[in-house]
Design a protein around this motif. Sequence first.
Motif, short mmCIF file in Angstrom:
data_model
loop_
_atom_site.label_atom_id
_atom_site.label_comp_id
_atom_site.label_asym_id
_atom_site.label_seq_id
_atom_site.Cartn_x
_atom_site.Cartn_y
_atom_site.Cartn_z
N GLY A 21 0.80 -1.20 0.00
CA GLY A 21 0.00 0.00 0.00
C GLY A 21 0.84 1.27 0.00
O GLY A 21 0.31 2.35 -0.20
N ASP A 22 2.15 1.16 0.26
CA ASP A 22 3.00 2.35 0.27
C ASP A 22 3.31 2.78 -1.16
O ASP A 22 3.34 1.96 -2.07
N PRO A 23 3.60 4.06 -1.35
CA PRO A 23 4.00 4.52 -2.68
C PRO A 23 5.32 3.85 -3.09
O PRO A 23 6.18 3.59 -2.27
N PHE A 24 5.44 3.59 -4.39
CA PHE A 24 6.65 2.93 -4.89
C PHE A 24 7.66 3.98 -5.35
O PHE A 24 7.32 4.97 -5.97
N HIS A 25 8.94 3.72 -5.00
CA HIS A 25 10.05 4.47 -5.58
C HIS A 25 11.23 3.52 -5.67
O HIS A 25 11.31 2.54 -4.91
N PRO A 26 12.15 3.74 -6.59
CA PRO A 26 13.24 2.78 -6.83
C PRO A 26 14.09 2.47 -5.60
O PRO A 26 14.64 1.38 -5.48
N GLY A 27 14.18 3.39 -4.67
CA GLY A 27 14.96 3.14 -3.46
C GLY A 27 14.42 1.99 -2.62
O GLY A 27 15.15 1.38 -1.85
#
Length: 163
Positions: free
Chosen positions: A1-7
Amino acid sequence: GDPFHPGVLQDGARHILTALSQSGYIDAQVDSDVTFSDDKTEAHIQYRVDEGKQVFLGALHLSGNQSARDETLLREMLIRQGDPYDYDKILKSQQRLSQTGLFSGIRFDPVRDANNPTIQNLNLTVVERPRLVFELGPGYGDREKMRGFMELGHRNLFGTQIA
């Protein structure tokens, strides 16, 4: 459910590698893949883990301690022969040795056993600080005006260093 980012991929891989290294899997490798749903509202992360072989601590060789006894150094170690090789415990052992105040230098050098790749020996080299301590200093106070102090001490009396 968290936003995705490459990190997120790198953080997840790092957490997996840390957990594995604490159990002696020091050659583990982690690869990750991310796939997005057709509408780009969900990301699915998959990790592939190659643990490699579990590595254990072999012999611990001590050097550089001239007045400190071997038992004094070994007492501060959090890892023992036969334990899974754990970088974190080795770093904490180094901190404990440093906190004794006896050493100006502490170095751990890993050495793979040529006959058995699952054994990692460890060389511990220390540089002892001077045992005798002499301090002298001036000061100034409201009532005493000029004052001074002199202190003579001995670190590690009889090589035992009581912690």
